[in-house]
Design a protein around this motif. Structure first.
Motif, PDB file in Angstrom:
ATOM      1  N   ALA A 145       4.335  -4.708   8.025  1.00 36.03           N
ATOM      2  CA  ALA A 145       5.750  -4.409   8.252  1.00 36.03           C
ATOM      3  C   ALA A 145       6.609  -5.651   8.013  1.00 36.03           C
ATOM      4  CB  ALA A 145       5.946  -3.893   9.669  1.00 36.03           C
ATOM      5  N   ARG A 146       6.144  -6.796   8.483  1.00 33.37           N
ATOM      6  CA  ARG A 146       6.912  -8.032   8.325  1.00 33.37           C
ATOM      7  C   ARG A 146       7.015  -8.438   6.851  1.00 33.37           C
ATOM      8  NH1 ARG A 146       8.928 -12.466  10.851  1.00 33.37           N
ATOM      9  NH2 ARG A 146       8.553 -11.563  12.913  1.00 33.37           N
ATOM     10  N   HIS A 147       5.948  -8.216   6.076  1.00 36.46           N
ATOM     11  CA  HIS A 147       5.907  -8.694   4.693  1.00 36.46           C
ATOM     12  C   HIS A 147       5.938  -7.525   3.711  1.00 36.46           C
ATOM     13  CE1 HIS A 147       5.001 -12.510   6.531  1.00 36.46           C
ATOM     14  NE2 HIS A 147       3.962 -11.975   7.142  1.00 36.46           N
ATOM     15  N   LYS A 148       6.758  -6.546   4.024  1.00 40.65           N
ATOM     16  CA  LYS A 148       6.772  -5.287   3.280  1.00 40.65           C
ATOM     17  C   LYS A 148       7.032  -5.465   1.793  1.00 40.65           C
ATOM     18  CE  LYS A 148       8.633  -0.594   3.635  1.00 40.65           C
ATOM     19  NZ  LYS A 148       9.567   0.305   4.385  1.00 40.65           N
ATOM     20  N   GLY A 149       7.838  -6.437   1.398  1.00 40.58           N
ATOM     21  CA  GLY A 149       8.191  -6.584  -0.011  1.00 40.58           C
ATOM     22  C   GLY A 149       7.203  -7.382  -0.831  1.00 40.58           C
ATOM     23  N   ALA A 150       6.160  -7.919  -0.197  1.00 41.44           N
ATOM     24  CA  ALA A 150       5.210  -8.771  -0.922  1.00 41.44           C
ATOM     25  C   ALA A 150       4.364  -7.944  -1.883  1.00 41.44           C
ATOM     26  CB  ALA A 150       4.313  -9.510   0.060  1.00 41.44           C
ATOM     27  N   LYS A 151       4.123  -8.507  -3.079  1.00 42.42           N
ATOM     28  CA  LYS A 151       3.288  -7.848  -4.082  1.00 42.42           C
ATOM     29  C   LYS A 151       2.403  -8.875  -4.768  1.00 42.42           C
ATOM     30  CE  LYS A 151       6.684  -4.247  -5.177  1.00 42.42           C
ATOM     31  NZ  LYS A 151       7.512  -3.626  -6.259  1.00 42.42           N
ATOM     32  N   GLY A 152       1.295  -8.416  -5.342  1.00 43.37           N
ATOM     33  CA  GLY A 152       0.433  -9.272  -6.141  1.00 43.37           C
ATOM     34  C   GLY A 152       0.051 -10.556  -5.430  1.00 43.37           C
TER      35      GLY A 152
END
Length: 334
Positions: free
Chosen positions: A209-216
């Motif tokens: 939830a805290r790092h929802k936008g993280a990818k790859g």
């Protein structure tokens, strides 16, 4: 290798070496000329052809096998996800260095040179429920350590890890990269009971939830650890040198999966040593489109399953290079 930013990692897929199709075809032709029915050695033939492509020769050999184990500690342990204290990480590193662990025995019998790297054990990563586990600079530095550890003269690289709390990290990374039900990713690790499993799931939910936008590769920095980053660096350095990589179980594979999240081609030179008994590993392999060489219900880590698979890879090449052709043996093919 120099890693300038996490965003730049995806671009390496178009720059790094690829498998040599001509060498694969020549290896397949040799397989079909050996004193056996075509395909009779099953995956041993496939492994020989795989090695041929990356080593760029129809008759590849393993004259140098390297094994690297990276160890790190994790801030997520503050959430009570680990049944053992973090001091065990350093104690196990000492055991590796003294030659007393399973990985030492498996490397010895299967002919791999083992090196162990302890990555700032006195300074765990951040608790990913409160902040990113690592900054970009910290992630890149751990990747550099992993890359610098690779011997460019090796023919094959065995990778493993050690770190109290890193089964939670692996489940978090897998869920962040591929989604799905958290219960499918979370396993007992070193022996969590039902309340421990519930704490793992709660911690991962909070982290996602805290790092929802993280990818790859952003998933690696947000949720991973130094040993996971070092594994990614080692995988990339091996690719640059045309070295085949044997990944260990769930935790090691989840670490390398960050590269898959950047560009799936970055794991083309990687084999999976074994399918771990950790429940998330099967699902992870399905998402990566890979299958394991062995299925021995192991879940130790340390690179133990990958080191065991090295013996299978050596056997594949022994048959590929040592068997006689029909012509050499005077055996009729008709």
């Amino acid at each position: 290798m120099k890693f300038t930013s996490l965003d730049a990692i995806a671009g390496l897929a178009s720059e790094l070496p690829v498998s040599d199709a001509a060498a694969v075809a020549a290896a397949r032709a040799r397989q079909n000329s050996l004193t056996k029915p075509p395909g009779a050695l099953g995956q041993l033939e496939t492994l020989a052809e795989f090695m041929a492509g990356w080593r760029k020769t129809a008759r590849p050999e393993i004259t140098r096998a390297q094994a690297l184990v990276f160890a790190g500690n994790h801030g997520i342990c503050a959430q009570g996800v680990n049944p053992f204290p973090q001091k065990v990480t350093a104690q196990m590193v000492a055991n590796f260095q003294a030659g007393g662990a399973a990985i030492n025995q498996l490397c010895r019998v299967n002919g791999a040179d083992l090196r162990v790297f302890a990555l700032e054990l006195e300074r765990p990563t951040q608790d990913f429920t409160q902040a990113p586990a690592m900054s970009e600079a910290e992630t890149l530095e751990a990747m550099r350590i992993g890359a610098d550890a690779v011997d460019p003269q090796a023919d094959v690289l065995v990778l493993g890890e050690m770190g109290i709390g890193n089964s939670t990290v692996a489940a978090a990374m897998a869920a962040g990269l591929f989604g799905g039900d958290l219960a499918d990713w979370v396993g007992p690790g070193t022996g969590s009971d039902a309340p421990g499993m519930a704490r793992k799931i709660a911690a991962i939910e909070a982290g996602l939830a805290r790092h929802k936008g993280a990818k790859g590769m952003g998933i690696l920095a947000a949720l991973g650890g130094r040993e996971q980053a070092a594994i990614c660096g080692a995988v990339l350095a091996a690719r640059a040198a045309g070295i085949v990589v044997l990944l260990d179980g769930f935790i090691c594979t989840a670490a390398a999966a960050a590269l898959h999240g950047a560009d799936p081609r970055l794991l083309d030179h990687c084999l999976i040593g074994h399918q771990s008994a950790e429940p998330g590993h099967r699902k992870l392999l399905e998402n990566l489109g890979k299958s394991a060489i062995l299925g021995f219900d192991m879940r130790l880590g340390e690179g133990s399953g990958a080191a065991l698979a090295l013996g299978i890879l050596r056997s594949a090449l022994a048959c590929h290079n040592g068997m006689a052709t029909f012509g050499e043996a005077g055996v009729s093919e008709a």
